[in-house]
Design a protein around this motif. Structure first.
Motif, mmCIF file in Angstrom:
data_model
loop_
_atom_site.group_PDB
_atom_site.id
_atom_site.type_symbol
_atom_site.label_atom_id
_atom_site.label_comp_id
_atom_site.label_asym_id
_atom_site.label_seq_id
_atom_site.Cartn_x
_atom_site.Cartn_y
_atom_site.Cartn_z
ATOM 1 N N TRP A 192 91.671 51.354 99.142
ATOM 2 C CA TRP A 192 90.455 51.025 99.060
ATOM 3 C C TRP A 192 89.866 49.564 99.741
ATOM 4 O O TRP A 192 90.687 48.766 99.634
ATOM 5 N N SER A 193 88.882 49.242 99.724
ATOM 6 C CA SER A 193 88.158 48.324 100.367
ATOM 7 C C SER A 193 86.653 48.068 100.148
ATOM 8 O O SER A 193 86.033 48.960 99.770
ATOM 9 N N ARG A 194 86.212 46.909 100.200
ATOM 10 C CA ARG A 194 84.788 46.742 99.971
ATOM 11 C C ARG A 194 84.057 46.788 101.336
ATOM 12 O O ARG A 194 84.299 46.013 102.426
ATOM 13 N N ASP A 195 83.263 47.657 101.542
ATOM 14 C CA ASP A 195 82.637 48.010 102.792
ATOM 15 C C ASP A 195 83.252 47.925 103.875
ATOM 16 O O ASP A 195 82.850 47.294 104.835
ATOM 17 N N ASN A 196 84.264 48.782 103.948
ATOM 18 C CA ASN A 196 85.112 48.951 105.017
ATOM 19 C C ASN A 196 85.307 50.440 105.423
ATOM 20 O O ASN A 196 85.858 51.192 104.534
ATOM 21 N N ARG A 197 84.660 50.898 106.471
ATOM 22 C CA ARG A 197 84.768 52.082 106.769
ATOM 23 C C ARG A 197 86.176 52.713 107.531
ATOM 24 O O ARG A 197 86.127 54.038 107.617
ATOM 25 N N SER A 198 86.824 52.017 107.628
ATOM 26 C CA SER A 198 88.329 52.407 107.809
ATOM 27 C C SER A 198 89.191 52.771 106.472
ATOM 28 O O SER A 198 90.159 53.527 106.922
ATOM 29 N N ALA A 199 88.410 52.697 105.421
ATOM 30 C CA ALA A 199 89.374 52.857 104.125
ATOM 31 C C ALA A 199 89.008 54.224 103.689
ATOM 32 O O ALA A 199 87.770 54.693 103.945
ATOM 33 N N GLY A 200 90.063 54.836 103.187
ATOM 34 C CA GLY A 200 89.680 56.185 102.316
ATOM 35 C C GLY A 200 88.769 56.013 101.258
ATOM 36 O O GLY A 200 87.800 56.941 101.100
ATOM 37 N N TYR A 201 88.774 54.772 100.608
ATOM 38 C CA TYR A 201 87.617 54.811 99.641
ATOM 39 C C TYR A 201 86.998 53.570 99.698
ATOM 40 O O TYR A 201 87.672 52.361 100.011
ATOM 41 N N ARG A 202 85.664 53.343 99.519
ATOM 42 C CA ARG A 202 85.016 52.142 99.925
ATOM 43 C C ARG A 202 83.929 51.963 98.800
ATOM 44 O O ARG A 202 83.183 52.778 98.339
ATOM 45 N N ILE A 203 84.098 50.675 98.318
ATOM 46 C CA ILE A 203 83.192 50.138 97.534
ATOM 47 C C ILE A 203 81.870 49.676 98.009
ATOM 48 O O ILE A 203 81.896 48.861 98.945
ATOM 49 N N VAL A 204 80.927 50.043 97.434
ATOM 50 C CA VAL A 204 79.464 49.860 97.921
ATOM 51 C C VAL A 204 78.387 49.445 96.704
ATOM 52 O O VAL A 204 78.741 49.984 95.481
ATOM 53 N N GLY A 205 77.388 48.912 97.041
ATOM 54 C CA GLY A 205 76.375 48.812 96.112
ATOM 55 C C GLY A 205 76.707 47.605 95.035
ATOM 56 O O GLY A 205 77.606 46.864 95.206
ATOM 57 N N SER A 206 75.699 47.283 94.213
ATOM 58 C CA SER A 206 75.791 46.055 93.535
ATOM 59 C C SER A 206 74.903 46.486 92.179
ATOM 60 O O SER A 206 74.047 47.083 91.996
ATOM 61 N N GLY A 207 75.408 45.522 91.187
ATOM 62 C CA GLY A 207 74.528 45.876 89.795
ATOM 63 C C GLY A 207 74.578 47.336 89.510
ATOM 64 O O GLY A 207 75.659 47.897 89.342
ATOM 65 N N ASN A 208 73.471 47.922 89.184
ATOM 66 C CA ASN A 208 73.489 49.042 88.512
ATOM 67 C C ASN A 208 73.794 50.212 89.453
ATOM 68 O O ASN A 208 73.760 51.600 89.062
#
Length: 466
Positions: A341-357
């Motif tokens: 997983w990564s933050r906003d990284n399109r090479s990862a299988g899982y991507r953390i996106v968004g903020s707040g709600n």
């Protein structure tokens, strides 16, 4: 007191009473009752409006149980426990879900309602039916005070040839609708806008909110983002969009494919899934923890994502269900190969996106060929296991995830995925023994069917030189 939260946007949807009135007034004369099969396709019947009111509006309609025990070509292979010749291939009932009724604007005077597969005598949900599988996982989440919210991003190819023309050419020399990479390119996308405009407009009119569409990373490839909603509504929207998009392409003289990898030279088509969990009222994002040093992720989110990652290989049959699915996973291809997983990284299988709600994670492993009910259920079930076992989220992967070392890899073939599935205790625990066996058997039949066919690649390679 909890406030009721609608499961879907009401625009384009019909209540039971509204549909009855439209039939009696002559505005609707055909009602489709549809179930989703193992492969993610809609199967069902077209009922005349009069017969629907007389016999099906309250009860539903019968269907042969073989529809949940076939391969892609509608053969009836042996080995399924729930349906077979010894059991006589009897009937189950398609019971309408009145949260799903809608007009179908691209078909004349037609409405559609999705149905649950149930046993008529007992009224119990059929356990192996895809919609039942997802409903069970949603119930498990709600017991923990969580309400999964999800959305699909679907990529597909638009082809200049009709389905009949593609078939007549032996699925070779297929003409993509364009002549250069369409990714974000407004000029190229304009060439196909007459089709894409109808897709967006008619889907919205039928209660499927479309946020946007855009060119994707190859000739003739496009992507549509479907609005966020509770998990069941989003899965319903997903199957309805795929079915409707194909019907619209037929009417326009084109064909449209959600195949994961239509050609080895083309970019694969993804079916990314976004997921967060809210409270039971559907308001507070339980994945968000203001002030947390790890991207404001709550403990619930970290444990949930840790579970999804820990059991990705176990559930890979539901993330990549076909032989062809695994040809999409390639180095620096926009489809991931490593379970990180990564933050906003399109090479990862899982991507953390968004903020707040809107904080959520995106599953980039899933392809456009998934059955959404099953893939959604796998994500929810694996995530709940992560919470139950208090799993610790691995460290964020930084950099090019295609170059990852010492990290888990997505299975490289259906063979490998079947092995992961069969050896998994977690799949059996989460989905139940019947579902574990049923979909494992279906995958083995698909692999066996492929293994018996001689391909054009083999003839070209070995006919003279072998």
């Amino acid at each position: 007191m909890q406030r009721a939260v609608p499961t879907v946007q009401k625009k384009g949807l019909l209540s039971k009473g509204e549909l009855e009135g439209l039939i009696r007034d002559g505005h609707i004369d055909t009602v489709i009752i549809a179930i989703c099969d193992m492969q993610g396709r809609l199967m069902g019947k077209r009922l005349t409006g009069e017969f629907f009111l007389e016999s099906a509006i309250d009860h539903g309609t019968h269907f042969c149980n073989y529809l949940l025990g076939t391969d892609m070509e509608m053969n009836t292979p042996g080995g399924f426990q729930e349906m077979n010749w010894n059991g006589g291939y009897g009937d189950w009932l398609a019971r309408p879900d009145w949260n799903t009724a809608r007009r179908i604007p691209w078909l004349e005077k037609t409405a559609l309602v999705l149905a649950d597969a149930v046993d008529e005598e007992s009224g119990r949900m059929i356990e192996i039916a895809p919609r039942s599988v997802l409903k069970r996982q949603i119930e498990q989440a709600e017991k923990k005070g969580l309400r999964p919210f999800m959305a699909s991003e679907l990529e597909f190819y638009l082809l200049k040839d009709s389905y009949e023309e593609v078939h007549g050419k032996g699925y070779e020399l297929i003409r993509a609708a364009g002549h250069y990479n369409e990714d974000y390119n407004l000029l190229q996308a304009t060439r196909n806008e007459p089709v894409y405009y109808k897709l967006r407009k008619w889907m919205i009119e039928s209660g499927i909110p479309i946020e946007s569409s855009k060119g994707e990373a190859w000739i003739g490839q496009h992507e549509v983002n479907i609005g966020y909603a509770d998990a069941l509504s989003s899965a319903d929207r997903h199957v309805l969009f795929k079915h409707g998009a194909k019907e619209i392409s037929i009417q326009e003289g084109y064909s449209l494919t959600f195949m994961a990898k239509p050609d080895h030279r083309w970019t694969g088509s993804s079916g990314h899934i976004h997921l967060s969990c809210r409270d039971l009222e559907g308001e507070e994002n339980r994945f968000h923890q203001p002030g947390d040093e790890l991207f404001n992720m709550s403990e619930t989110m970290r444990q949930f994502l840790a579970g999804v990652m820990a059991y990705t290989r176990d559930f890979s049959l539901l993330f990549a269900p076909n032989v062809n699915s695994y040809k999409r996973f390639a180095h620096e291809s926009w489809a991931p190969v490593h379970i990180v997983w990564s933050r906003d990284n399109r090479s990862a299988g899982y991507r953390i996106v968004g903020s707040g709600n809107s904080l959520r994670f995106e599953n980039r492993i899933t392809g456009a060929d998934i059955n959404p009910y099953l893939a959604y259920a796998a994500m929810i079930g694996a995530g709940l296991e992560g919470i139950e076992r208090e799993l610790e989220l691995p460290e964020e992967f930084k950099g090019n995830a295609y170059e990852g070392k010492g990290v888990a890899r997505i299975p490289g073939s259906l063979y490998e995925a079947i092995q992961c599935w069969e050896e998994s205790e977690i799949v059996n625990k989460v989905l139940g023994e019947s579902v574990h066996y049923h979909y494992g058997h279906a995958a083995k039949l698909e692999q066996q069917a492929y293994d018996t066919v001689v391909t054009n690649w083999e003839r070209a390679r070995y006919f003279e030189q072998g």
